[in-house]
Scaffold this motif. Sequence first.
Motif: not given
Length: 420
Positions: A63, A66-67, A93-97, A103, A123, A127
């Motif tokens: 996570r 982002g999470l 699939n993090t935020k951002p991906a 990143t 990814s 996005g």
Amino acid sequence: MLLKNGFLINPKTHTQELTDIRILNGKISQISAGLVPENSEEVLDLTGLTVAPGLVDTHIHFRDPGLTYKEDLHTGALAAARGGVTSVICMANTKPAVDSVETLTDILTRAKKEKINIYQTASVSQGLKGEIMNDFKALKEAGACGFTDDGIPLLDAEFCSRAMENAAELNMPISLHEEDKSFIANNGINAGPVADRLGITGSPAIAEEVMVARDCMLALHTKAPVVIQHISSGNSVALVRLAKELGADIHAEATPHHFTLTDEAVLTYGTLAKMNPPLRTEKDRQAIIAGLKDGTIDLIATDHAPHSAEEKSKALTDAPSGITGLETSLGLGITNLVKKGCLTLEELLEKMTCNPADLYHLPGGSVEEGAPADLVIFNPDETWTVDSFLSKSSNTPFKGMELYGKIHYTICRGEIVYQD
């Protein structure tokens, strides 16, 4: 460090023997019975304990970024070490991906501070939208170990085929979340009698099976190393078996929750048994075990998916899918597969160590002279109770359960990173 009197099981070399292991500068320098302590090296007496390669988990959500209220690199690493896992592969699939070198580099730079090996996928698409392909070559050069839009299926077959071709060109695994959303009304719960009792439409197995069938054939034609993630349907297992027979370079993951539980667990544990793909029927569970037995399924991965207590306390149809898995995977495998005669301990460990390491071209996964000193030390016959967590989250139906396979030490890069 000198490990004395441990029973070594190394699936890579099919070795099972009582021996000593010397560790020097983060690597295994000697494996032999009767080694004598040198200088002032630390000695661990492992009499009665099993020594195996540190576990390698190919499907993890930390996570981060982002999470991080659910998990972060540090707490995830602590949970992994407690579960005997010395190498993890994080999903994109993090935020951002993880769809840019920037990143990816940020995560890998911060990951180096942790005491286990943290690898990162990138990814497939920008996005996670399944429309614009990422630059696979640039991401591989920046350190990505594979490609996946996990959590979101690649619905466009032609796009998926091109992605496989790109992965094949680089000899990199591409991992696929198999789910045709047009069949699904409510995610996370199997469509069937249990969903009917709950008044929920649910997610039928056909949603997974049609995607698996398509991607088995795409794998065959593109020659890409393809991973079917968290397989849940017996028909999906049969499709992978056929694709392997036809010559596809295809692999499949089974999670401990899918070989342990059925959709009946939702009636007892509610949202703690809600996951995606959902728990299915006893027939599906037995087919997954058969697939593990005959080698159709060659990876056991947790899909470690931490969520906050607040999120999981929502109504069944509103709560997020997923459970934590790092701290219970070995115990569940020993309890539900080894102790029940489905797999030998070596066969279980093969799917949790050398198979994933080989597929992802990682340095771990084997206990040999010159190899990284990444080890899990445990007693397969000693029970323990799932009663606390080093993860930030504790969303699991296995809390309170007694499992076999108590872990005493986890060693990564020659350092004790967990000790009970």
